[in-house]
Structures are given as C-alpha cells and as structure tokens.
Enzyme design. Structure first.
Site, short mmCIF file in Angstrom:
data_model
loop_
_atom_site.label_atom_id
_atom_site.label_comp_id
_atom_site.label_asym_id
_atom_site.label_seq_id
_atom_site.Cartn_x
_atom_site.Cartn_y
_atom_site.Cartn_z
N GLY A 514 0.80 -1.22 0.00
CA GLY A 514 0.00 0.00 0.00
C GLY A 514 0.83 1.27 0.00
O GLY A 514 0.37 2.31 0.47
N SER A 553 11.72 -3.19 6.22
CA SER A 553 10.68 -2.31 6.79
C SER A 553 11.07 -0.84 6.64
O SER A 553 10.84 -0.03 7.53
CB SER A 553 10.46 -2.63 8.27
OG SER A 553 10.32 -4.00 8.50
N ALA A 738 6.98 7.95 12.00
CA ALA A 738 6.67 6.57 11.64
C ALA A 738 7.95 5.73 11.59
O ALA A 738 8.98 6.18 11.11
CB ALA A 738 5.96 6.52 10.29
N GLU A 743 8.46 -6.29 8.75
CA GLU A 743 9.10 -7.51 9.26
C GLU A 743 8.61 -7.94 10.64
O GLU A 743 8.49 -9.15 10.91
CB GLU A 743 10.62 -7.33 9.32
CG GLU A 743 11.23 -6.35 8.36
CD GLU A 743 11.54 -6.94 7.01
OE1 GLU A 743 11.26 -6.29 6.01
OE2 GLU A 743 12.05 -8.07 6.96
#
Length: 783
Positions: A514, A553, A738, A743
């Site tokens: 996304g 990530s 963020a 992971e």
C-alpha cells in the site's frame, strides 16, 4: 498555529542506516529545511486514517498489471533448463534438436553468456542451477525445446547438509572452502563464564529451524526490450534502482541507458532485491533476437532457485537468578547458507531484546550444494526468536515464573547491544495491552487442560474445535525487536498541476503493502489537499527521483519524510502565489481539503482557483530524506500471545487466536498496517506449523518444489487475529514519527505458537515446523 520549518545550511554528512540487522554508513545531503515534527499533539486529518487503498479498484477488477501481464510487439518467451544433479560438470551439451524445433529463436548454453555475467557455466553447484535457456514464440515451445536439449553430466560428490559440508573429508562446495571466511562469527559483551557462574538456574536447549521458501504468489520475472543501445526492463522487484545498477554493471552499460519499470507486484519478502538470472538472460536474448523477451519462473523454478531462509541449529544456554534476572545468554549456531549468501544468522536478537550483562553468540556459516539463501522477511531475527524465546519460556517453566513477568523483569531500557538510548520503546505497554486483550491473567492454563468450550464461545470461536476430549488447549507468548529506522538517500517531488491535481513522484516501489496510498496520505496531509486530489507515481527509474530498496521495513520511514518535505515545499510556493491573489502574506495562510484560507477571515480560494490564475506555471516541490539521529537505536518492538488446540491422539495443532501488540511509532494508515500484521502473522504461522524445504540427502535434490507439497497457510488455517498498537509518534526517528512494520509481525509468531503447544501438551517441541510426528514424539516422551 503550525511551527515554522527549521532551515538548514545544506552540505553533506555521513549517517548510520541499519538494514536488516547490518549497519551501513551512508553519505547524505542535508535537506534545505526540516519540517516541524508531527508529534502526538499535532492535529492531523488524513495521516492516521484508514483511507481506502488508492489502487484497490485496479486490483479487484484485474486491471492492475504485473510483470506477467506485460505484452510487447513481437515478444518472445524464455525458459531455463536446470541441472538435475547437485554437483558435477557438463560433459556433453547438444542443442541441435532444440534449435530445429518450431518457434525457437535462440538457444544459449554453456559458454554462451558473457564471462562477466557468470551465467551458464560448465560447472554445476546445485540441483536446479540454470544450464541453458531457450527463446521461442511461446512459453510452451520454449519449454518443449529446452527439454529436447541433450545434457550429460559427470556427477561429483556433494554436500547438502551443514554436517556434510564441514566434515573433514567433505567435497569442495566452493573453491575457497566450505566455511564462510568470517566464521566463526563471534559477538560478545560482558563475561559469559562469570554470568553463568552467577546464575541460580541454568537452562540449555537445542532449537532447530527449517529452510523456508518465500513462495510469493507472483514468481520472479522480467521483460526486457532494447531500443538501439537502450535497455528497458519490466521487473517484479523490490528495488528498481538496484536492478538498474545490477544490469548496467553486468551488461557494461551506462546507468542512463537502462530503464527499470515496476508497476504492481505480488510479493517479494526479500527475494527480489536485484537483477536475477532471469533478468540478465532475458536482456541477452532480447539483444540477440532483436525482440522483447519475457522470462518468468514457473512455480518449480521459483521454489527451487529464488532464495530461501536458511536453516539453523541453535544451542542455547541461559542463566538467571531465582527472581528471573538474566545473568547470561549464550548461543552457538550452525547455519547452512546454500551455495551463496551472507551472514544473516540468528545471533543479533540475542544481543538486543533483553537487558542481560553477559551475552555471547558464535555462528558458523557453511556453504552447501543447494541454491543460495536470500533475505526473507525479518532475516535472522525470525530464526533467532525461535531459539531465544523458546529458551526464555523454558526458563520461565524452570523458575515456575509467569513468562510475561520474566520478560518484564528483563526489559531493556537502553539498546543493550550498543548502550544507546532508543528513539522510542513501548514494549512494556505492548505487554500490558496484549495481556489485557488476550486475558492472560485470567487464563488458568500455562498447564495442560481440556478445551474449555464455554470460553471458546466467549471469544467467538466454534466450540466444535473442542468437541473431542483428546484435544488440549495451551497458551504462550513471545516478544520481538527489529531495527527499522529507515534512512537516506530518498528523494521525492510533489507537483501541482494546472487543474490543481497533485502528483507525488518517488522512485520507490509497492510490494503490495500500500505504498501508493501511504505516500499520497502523507503528501495530502502536508500540503492541505483532499486525498482524492493526490496521486502517487512510483516504480520507474527514468522519470522518478532515487529511492532505495523496499526492504527491512524501510519504505515508509525512508521515503515518507522526503514526500512530506516535497509537499511542504510545494505548499510554500502555492501560498506565495495565493497570498498575492488574496492580498495578504503567505504566513497568514493555511490549507485543508484543497482550499486555502486567510486565517481568522472569510477570504478563501480553492487550489484550483489559484492554479487557474497561474495558467501553466508549474509548482514543483522537492524533498529528501535527512540523516538519522546519531547515537540512537531506532527499533520496532512487539509481543504476540497465542492460543492453540492440540489433538493429543494425532499431534495436529490448530492455532485458535493470536493477539499482537506492536510499537511502530506513528501508524500512517491503520487498515494497511493491520493488513501487514495479518500477513506477517500468517507467514509466521506457516513457519511454525507447515513450511519446510525437504532435500534428499542421497540425491541432493529438493523433494517438495511446489505449493502442493510445500504447504503455506490457507484461509482455513487463519485464526482469530487481534492487532493493537502501542506507543505513539516517534519524532526522534524522523519528522513523520513513523517506523517500519513489515518484518516485525513474523518474528514472534512461531515461538509464541510453540510456547502454546508446550503449554498444551506439557512438553517442549524444540524444532519447527510443529508437524504431527514431532508433536506426538514430544507427547510420547512425557508418558
């Protein structure tokens, strides 16, 4: 009132970026300004909402185009013939029959690829290694012709296990030796002997994890097409710029003559980080035939030769005081890498999860005659968590201590590995929230019990699962840590068009997580636009600014800040234009829902009204990712609680529910983040219960190279999954607050399930997958 962004003087500095557990020093250009951090008290309207995926309609209607959907005029298809033996040399290669078959345009065999490609050699190092490739009008014609090639081999002794590779009389897997030159890789702090001597209780155990396969639904594949000396590659990849660099280097081309495009992607999980054999062979065949060539792995090739998570054997010793305080953690590990790979072993989590003064790990990496390992979601940490958390649960049982209390007792307030402060760490909150949501304190289990049907009803599970008195219920938990700060370089441009629609341009890629939606949300929030007015354009090296691979990530914490900065830069220019039209100054303006307002007045203009007045003036904002904070550990933390049901007659394990609580800083889109969590947990469930590559040690070949024989979880295996978040915006990590979450969800799932199984049957099963025969053997051992 928003605070003014902080200007910087520019210039270049070095910064530390942690990528999947390894540390890299990178040079980064300081951004022109630093946006005001989005702390928890900043009111946000789009970031933090569960906005619908911007590409949802394309995906559900089939309009999303994957690499297999790419069609080019006159396109040909390539198919690779693979070696059936694990080691040897090619004695006879005869492609005469193949070349004469209908539809065949080209055949490449030993010696036909340029030396720099290191492809299609005469020596065989693993079963499944490509030995030839056929290019034909259709996949069927290419496959049929490939199997018409005559290849005779001189087979040689081989080693497909760690033990065989390190034996004194082992055959040479690699010319330089079978053991990785960095082995044994030792990491230590404190005095392990003193720590064990100080312990009141010591537990030891040997934990085994299997070779796991990525099994992405979309296999590796590429379409290559030349236009003169310019090469275009459509590739299913996690790193368009890395594929470009690989292809340019191997094919000896300037970077400017290689373009890589990736639109949609059906999963990568770490195995699609660069140009593969399929990419280079497709490029060579396209050059040779003058046509576009598509080369896509079939399922067997994907399972045999696209990477894997290596197996591990971890011999773990943990010492503790009677009150549970850890005094020593020791792990000695054996890791068979395959024919290639890197030192991504299980050790690091042993050094990072708990506050223990004495920790020592020793890893030996061996090369064996199987396909090479690749990074696989949470590499090393997933394997390590099974050993470390398994031993911690064993320690709790020996201490007769609640395993949750044991973990709280040894909570690390600082990064124990490098003695750094954390940018944020809400693991204690994760423990509390998880325990409350799971009902940990109310569960009287943590010892075997027959299924409580009334309780299953309360939590919404069918009572039929507990209909048999042979089924026993158990609960367990495990924690995780993962370095996930992201970092530079990443660049973005935000462009406001004449009709006030907005493009976000970033050279990143969406693995299916996304990213388009998340980047559009960040831009819309920062510029004050409607989300529907914003479109994220990604996945093209020719037209988009650089961003790194989507691994570890890292995408949101790496690219998100660059997008936000670009959006604020574009807003600044828009406000300067609007201020003249509104007879005010830019600092009096604010924007929301694509409308600009003069603060404390009724004067207002829409974005579209401003851009209409500007005509074809293009507003273009630029942003870049700044350096990471020095001397700070940026990690994601979490805990998962599992409840299982075990049939003590058959050994079958059913996972009933998982409660997962993780601290990943600010959550940009909760719905997408929850989807990430569910996907990771399901992969962890498969790792715990089903997934294991089987290699015949006598023949050296893979015995389960399909999704029929290599079982991954289906919808029938999905338990009730509850996802919760802890912590808040981590503006010490970056100004969006963020961190990454891709992971972490897979890391604690298998040890949590194993702990629950041990609780149910009263015996530990220290090897995954928890197959019925392993569970039954453990049950038998208790009788």
């Amino acid at each position: 009132m928003a605070r003014k962004p902080k200007s910087t003087k520019g210039g270049f500095v070095q910064t530390i970026v942690e990528v999947e557990g390894r540390t890299e020093t990178r040079t980064v250009e300081l951004p022109a300004f630093e946006p005001t951090p989005w702390t928890d008290d900043v009111e946000l309207h789009i970031v933090g909402t569960s906005a619908t995926r911007v590409d949802a309609s394309e995906k559900v209607t089939g309009r999303a185009r994957y690499t297999a959907d790419i069609e080019r005029p006159g396109m040909l298809h390539a198919y690779m013939l693979r070696a059936p033996i694990p080691r040897g040399t090619i004695r006879i290669f005869d492609a005469t029959a193949a070349r004469a078959m209908p539809g065949v345009f080209a055949v490449m065999g030993p010696g036909d690829a340029p030396p720099k490609t290191r492809l299609l050699g005469n020596d065989i190092a693993y079963a499944g290694q490509p030995v030839a490739v056929v290019c034909a009008s259709s996949v069927r014609e290419a496959r049929n012709a490939a199997h018409a090639i005559t290849v005779d081999y001189d087979a040689a002794p081989f080693a497909v296990t760690f033990e065989a590779a390190v034996a004194p009389d082992a055959p040479k897997v690699r010319a330089a030796g079978n053991v990785n030159p960095k082995s044994p890789l030792v990491m230590a702090r404190g005095d392990i002997a003193a720590g064990l001597a100080a312990a009141d209780v010591i537990v030891t155990g040997e934990y085994r994890t299997p070779v796991a396969l990525h099994t992405a639904l979309e296999p590796h594949g590429a379409v290559c097409e030349w236009d003169g000396d310019r090469l275009t590659i459509w590739e299913s990849t996690q790193g368009i710029f890395r594929v470009r660099a690989d292809a340019a280097r191997i094919l000896e081309l300037p970077l400017s003559r290689v373009r890589v495009i990736k639109d949609y992607m059906g999963g990568g999980f770490g195995a699609k980080n660069g140009a593969g054999t399929h990419t280079i062979l497709a490029a060579l065949l396209a050059k040779q035939t003058g046509r576009a060539v598509r080369c896509i792995n079939d399922r067997e090739a994907e399972q045999i030769d696209s990477g894997n998570r290596p197996a591990s054997v971890q011999r773990v010793t943990i010492g503790a005081k009677k009150n549970g305080t850890l005094t020593a953690i020791q792990m000695v590990g054996d890791i068979p890498l395959g024919i290639s790979g890197w030192e991504g072993g299980p050790a690091q989590i042993y050094h990072e999860l708990y506050a223990c003064p004495n920790v020592r790990t020793e890893e030996t990496f061996a090369y064996i005659n199987t396909s090479g390992m690749q990074a696989f979601r949470g590499p090393g940490y997933v394997e390590g968590a099974f050993g470390l958390e398994g031993a911690m649960n064993a320690l709790a049982r020996k201490l007769n201590m609640d395993p949750l209390a044991l973990r709280k007792k040894n909570f690390a307030k600082k990064d124990p590995r490098q003695n750094r402060p954390f940018s944020g760490n809400a693991l204690l909150e994760c423990y509390e929230k998880g325990a409350a949501a799971f009902g940990w304190d109310e569960v009287d289990s943590k010892a075997s019990s027959v299924v409580d049907r009334e309780r299953l009803t309360v939590i919404g599970l069918p009572t039929t699962r507990g209909s048999s008195p042979s089924k026993r219920r158990g609960v367990g938990l495990a924690a995780q840590v993962w370095p996930t700060g992201g970092g530079p370089p990443s660049y973005a441009t935000v462009r406001i068009n004449a009709d006030a629609s907005i493009d976000v341009l970033a050279g990143t890629q969406d693995l299916g997580t996304g990213s388009r939606t998340v980047l559009a949300q960040i831009a819309a929030e920062a510029i004050g636009a409607k989300l529907t007015d914003v479109r994220a354009i990604i996945g093209d090296t020719q037209s988009l600014p650089y961003a790194g691979n989507s691994w570890g990530s890292m995408t949101t914490p790496s690219v998100g800040p660059a997008v936000r900065m670009a959006a604020e830069d574009a807003q600044r220019q828009l406000f300067e234009a609007a201020a003249t039209m509104l007879d005010t100054t830019p600092d009096t303006l604010e924007a929301r829902d694509s409308r600009i307002v003069v603060r404390d007045t009724d004067r207002t203009m829409t974005f579209a009204e401003v851009t209409k007045n500007l005509g074809n003036v293009m507003i273009s904002g630029k942003g870049s990712r700044g350096p990471n904070p020095a001397g700070v550990a940026i990690n994601t933390f979490g805990v998962q609680f599992a409840e299982v049901e075990v049939d003590i007659d058959t050994g079958m394990v059913t996972v009933l529910r998982i409660v997962a609580v993780h601290d990943a800083g600010r959550i940009i889109n909760p719905a997408l983040a929850e989807s990430q969590m569910q996907g990771g947990i399901l992969q962890g469930l498969g790792y715990a219960l089903y997934e294991e590559r089987i290699v015949d040690e006598r023949l050296g070949v893979v015995l389960n190279p399909s999704m029929h024989e290599y079982k991954i979880p289906t919808m029938a295996d999905v338990p009730v999954i509850t996802v919760l978040w802890a912590g808040g915006s981590d503006t010490a990590a970056n100004h969006t607050g963020a961190r990454g979450i891709a992971e972490p969800p897979i890391i604690p799932t298998a040890p949590a399930i194993a702990a629950a199984v041990a609780d149910a049957i009263g015996a530990e099963v220290p090897q995954i997958p928890l197959t019925p025969w392993r569970v039954l053997a453990a049950i038998t051992g208790t009788r």
